[in-house]
Design a protein around this motif. Sequence first.
Motif, short mmCIF file in Angstrom:
data_model
loop_
_atom_site.label_atom_id
_atom_site.label_comp_id
_atom_site.label_asym_id
_atom_site.label_seq_id
_atom_site.Cartn_x
_atom_site.Cartn_y
_atom_site.Cartn_z
N VAL A 74 0.93 -1.18 0.06
CA VAL A 74 -0.06 -0.14 0.04
C VAL A 74 0.96 1.39 0.01
CG1 VAL A 74 -1.85 1.14 1.39
CG2 VAL A 74 -1.82 -1.20 1.14
N SER A 75 0.77 1.88 -1.32
CA SER A 75 1.72 3.11 -1.23
C SER A 75 0.95 4.17 -1.16
CB SER A 75 2.52 2.83 -2.32
OG SER A 75 3.34 4.01 -2.81
N VAL A 76 1.44 5.46 -0.64
CA VAL A 76 0.89 6.57 -0.82
C VAL A 76 1.88 7.73 -1.24
CG1 VAL A 76 -0.99 6.57 0.76
CG2 VAL A 76 1.24 7.25 1.46
N GLY A 77 2.86 7.19 -2.04
CA GLY A 77 3.79 8.23 -2.58
C GLY A 77 4.42 7.76 -3.92
N GLN A 78 3.18 7.36 -4.64
CA GLN A 78 3.43 6.84 -6.13
C GLN A 78 3.94 8.26 -7.14
OE1 GLN A 78 4.45 3.87 -5.66
NE2 GLN A 78 4.32 3.77 -7.93
N GLN A 79 3.51 9.37 -6.48
CA GLN A 79 3.61 10.63 -7.21
C GLN A 79 5.25 10.90 -7.37
OE1 GLN A 79 2.09 10.27 -4.31
NE2 GLN A 79 2.66 11.59 -2.71
N ALA A 80 5.91 10.21 -6.31
CA ALA A 80 7.58 10.77 -6.41
C ALA A 80 8.00 10.26 -7.72
CB ALA A 80 8.08 9.86 -5.25
N PHE A 81 7.63 9.22 -8.56
CA PHE A 81 8.01 8.61 -9.74
C PHE A 81 7.38 9.35 -10.78
CE2 PHE A 81 8.08 5.18 -6.85
CZ PHE A 81 9.38 4.93 -6.67
N MET A 82 6.16 9.98 -10.48
CA MET A 82 5.41 10.60 -11.66
C MET A 82 6.37 12.08 -11.62
SD MET A 82 1.52 9.98 -10.64
CE MET A 82 0.99 11.08 -12.14
N GLY A 83 6.53 12.67 -10.65
CA GLY A 83 7.41 14.01 -10.57
C GLY A 83 8.57 13.81 -11.39
N ALA A 84 9.55 12.70 -10.78
CA ALA A 84 11.07 12.38 -11.33
C ALA A 84 10.79 12.34 -12.82
CB ALA A 84 11.25 11.17 -10.52
N ALA A 85 9.81 11.46 -13.48
CA ALA A 85 9.99 11.28 -14.86
C ALA A 85 9.60 12.75 -15.55
CB ALA A 85 8.99 10.20 -15.34
N LEU A 102 10.56 11.74 -27.82
CA LEU A 102 11.65 10.67 -27.49
C LEU A 102 12.00 10.67 -26.20
CD1 LEU A 102 13.58 8.55 -28.53
CD2 LEU A 102 15.31 10.34 -29.19
N ALA A 103 11.94 12.01 -25.60
CA ALA A 103 12.80 12.22 -24.34
C ALA A 103 11.73 11.54 -23.29
CB ALA A 103 12.66 13.69 -23.86
N ILE A 104 10.34 11.34 -23.69
CA ILE A 104 9.53 10.62 -22.73
C ILE A 104 10.08 9.35 -22.54
CG2 ILE A 104 7.20 9.51 -22.54
CD1 ILE A 104 5.76 12.11 -23.42
N PHE A 105 10.49 8.46 -23.24
CA PHE A 105 10.69 7.33 -23.11
C PHE A 105 12.19 7.03 -22.38
CE2 PHE A 105 7.99 7.50 -26.60
CZ PHE A 105 6.87 6.57 -26.09
N ILE A 106 12.95 8.13 -22.80
CA ILE A 106 14.28 8.08 -21.99
C ILE A 106 14.18 8.43 -20.42
CG2 ILE A 106 16.71 8.92 -21.98
CD1 ILE A 106 16.19 9.70 -24.84
N ALA A 236 3.01 8.00 -16.91
CA ALA A 236 1.70 8.84 -16.86
C ALA A 236 2.16 10.10 -16.31
CB ALA A 236 0.69 8.12 -15.66
N GLY A 237 3.06 10.35 -15.37
CA GLY A 237 3.48 11.80 -15.05
C GLY A 237 4.11 12.51 -15.90
N ALA A 238 5.02 11.97 -16.88
CA ALA A 238 5.53 12.63 -18.02
C ALA A 238 4.57 12.92 -19.17
CB ALA A 238 6.76 11.66 -18.55
N PHE A 253 5.11 16.72 -7.62
CA PHE A 253 4.69 15.69 -6.44
C PHE A 253 3.77 15.91 -5.75
CE2 PHE A 253 9.26 16.48 -7.46
CZ PHE A 253 9.73 15.56 -7.82
N ASP A 254 2.56 16.04 -6.15
CA ASP A 254 1.11 16.44 -5.78
C ASP A 254 0.65 15.13 -5.14
OD1 ASP A 254 -1.24 17.16 -4.86
OD2 ASP A 254 -1.90 18.13 -7.01
#
Length: 343
Positions: A74-85, A102-106, A236-238, A253-254
């Motif tokens: 149970v995670s409440v911090g997946q926005q970390a990876f959305m913001g990082a990407a 192309l940068a989206i996939f990199i 999704a974040g990218a 990181f909302d």
Amino acid sequence: MTTVALSPALPRVTVRRQTPGGRVAMVLFLLAVVALAAMPWWAKTGTIRMVLELCCYIAVAQMWNMLAGYAGLVSVGQQAFMGAAGYALFVLAQTFGVNPFLAIFIALLVPAFLAVPCYMLLHRLDGPYFAIGTWVVAEVFRLVASNMGFLNAGAGMSLNVMKEYSLFERNVAMSLLCALLILLTIGGSYWFLRSRYGLALIAMRDNPVAAASQGVNVRRLRFMIYVAAAVGCGLAGAVYAMAQLRINPPSAFDPMWANVAIFIVMVGGIASIEGVLIGSLIYFIADRWFGQYGASYFVVLGVMTVFVALYARGGIWGAVSKRWDVHWFPIRRHLVYTPEEKP
């Protein structure tokens, strides 16, 4: 469908994995993916932006569903990876001049790389402690981004390179990304759950100790799901950040993304792809119709989530499938015994 004979004295056993409803749903799913890719030729720009937002909701919710509904994380911090990407996309495109599409996939390499040490840090935590740990990691990411000079700190960044592309070209790219996002998150999850790893994942969800006793590597499987969910949320974040053309730490990181994912999965039906689709539509429509009411609107959504958790733990789809035994994305294996015909 596979037919095997257990022994000459026993009837043949047919393993049935697909259902008539599943075949219809598969056709509709493929048609929906094609329709998403063809949006520039039948939808306006505003419609494309709304559909893109809905696709992001579906993707993030399905990744949370794989984590909590199957892996028991149970995670409440997946926005970390959305913001990082999202930030990786802006840096690659705006600072280093990489083609933004192309940068989206990199940029997906960033959440994949960050997910490894994060999991190594968090996997020893259990239950609510793991959830709190994921939230802390997301807040650390936000604070780091707020103090990094080449990310323009708290002021954020703009994706000015998108001005080089016409509105139609951007609509085509966004439509293709929507189709790819749904195909990878929903289609990929369905494919994974129907594989032998999916069978092990379901066994681990039901009883991790029993699954481990039968040879399932619970630790490795949870690690795989965590990294895959990080990459899915990063995509999704990218995509969402590219559509907004601007990013800053509070938006990237909302924590609202975690709240939305939990609401969608809990109301729609946890541990089911169908529940994610239903819950996403409910949230999207509610957000469009009642979002203007502000805090009271979120209170209603919270009360609805608590009500479902208390009285309908399987969510809307859980109640429907229990009543009519209907499955749009069937992943179970059904044994059908066929008696041998006597000569």
